[in-house]
Design an enzyme around this catalytic site. Structure first.
Site, PDB file in Angstrom:
ATOM      1  N   THR A  95     -10.004   0.791  -5.463  1.00  0.00           N
ATOM      2  CA  THR A  95      -8.598   0.538  -5.586  1.00  0.00           C
ATOM      3  C   THR A  95      -8.326  -0.956  -5.433  1.00  0.00           C
ATOM      4  O   THR A  95      -8.801  -1.604  -4.514  1.00  0.00           O
ATOM      5  CB  THR A  95      -7.803   1.351  -4.544  1.00  0.00           C
ATOM      6  OG1 THR A  95      -7.968   2.732  -4.811  1.00  0.00           O
ATOM      7  CG2 THR A  95      -6.338   0.996  -4.513  1.00  0.00           C
ATOM      8  N   ASN A  99      -7.840   1.568 -10.904  1.00  0.00           N
ATOM      9  CA  ASN A  99      -7.140   2.258  -9.838  1.00  0.00           C
ATOM     10  C   ASN A  99      -6.378   1.214  -9.019  1.00  0.00           C
ATOM     11  O   ASN A  99      -6.982   0.271  -8.511  1.00  0.00           O
ATOM     12  CB  ASN A  99      -8.190   2.980  -8.983  1.00  0.00           C
ATOM     13  CG  ASN A  99      -7.617   3.826  -7.896  1.00  0.00           C
ATOM     14  OD1 ASN A  99      -6.783   3.388  -7.131  1.00  0.00           O
ATOM     15  ND2 ASN A  99      -8.120   5.042  -7.783  1.00  0.00           N
ATOM     16  N   SER A 120      -4.447   7.464  -0.128  1.00  0.00           N
ATOM     17  CA  SER A 120      -5.333   7.015   0.943  1.00  0.00           C
ATOM     18  C   SER A 120      -4.738   7.260   2.326  1.00  0.00           C
ATOM     19  O   SER A 120      -3.638   6.791   2.621  1.00  0.00           O
ATOM     20  CB  SER A 120      -5.634   5.527   0.792  1.00  0.00           C
ATOM     21  OG  SER A 120      -6.380   5.071   1.905  1.00  0.00           O
TER      22      SER A 120
END
Length: 184
Positions: free
Chosen positions: A34, A92, A128
């Site tokens: 990410t 991402n 997350s």
């Protein structure tokens, strides 16, 4: 169309430095990230450790990465070669930890504006557990402005094609919440 059935999800190549090597290992696509709009160090160490009694690994990386500008330069270099233009690359993106929730849409949009031109698809990561408050963005009311801002930024960055947009949600989200996000 993917050249094979096995791809690599986000979390391994956080700065888009290993796409070529990973595809040479046989991955048909590589999802980088990410990636956050701004660089961040991630959580305090240790970030990865074993639970021997459970035969498990635990990870709490916290989106450690060099930021969207660094990743965009890596992806620009990759896409400048004919081989790199053929690689299937997902990007991402996540919220920078220090960005307040009310500014989340702008934070995600900044990442999208810098990275969409290099992406075969974009992933908006709101799952997350290691970023404080991130999972709160999974509610439809919080997620809608983020997706609208990311869609607009991606369309402006890449007017010649519509970059597919995916949403990464938590695996423990209630079924009705999953349905609501899917409807959105």
């Amino acid at each position: 169309t993917l050249p094979g059935p096995l791809g690599l999800a986000g979390g391994f190549d956080k700065d888009a430095r290993a796409v070529e090597g990973l595809t040479m290992l046989g991955f048909s696509f590589v999802e980088v990230g990410t990636i956050t709009a701004y660089p961040q160090p991630g959580n305090e160490q240790p970030r990865l450790w074993r639970h021997l009694d459970q035969r498990a690994l635990r990870n709490r990386m916290g989106f450690n990465n060099g930021g969207a500008t660094v990743a965009a330069e890596e992806l620009r270099r990759l896409r400048s070669r004919s081989w790199g233009r053929r690689a299937v690359v997902g990007v991402n993106i996540g919220k920078t930890k220090v960005t307040p929730p009310e500014d989340a849409a702008a934070d995600y949009a900044l990442s999208a504006s810098q990275l969409a031109r290099y992406a075969d698809y974009l992933v908006v990561n709101v799952s997350s557990p290691n970023t404080p408050g991130l999972r709160d963005l999974q509610s439809v009311d919080a997620l809608r402005p983020i997706l609208e801002a990311v869609r607009e930024a991606a369309d402006e960055a890449v007017p010649e094609r519509r970059v597919p947009l995916l949403v990464k949600i938590a695996p423990d989200l209630a079924d009705e919440d999953v349905d609501a996000v899917a409807d959105l």
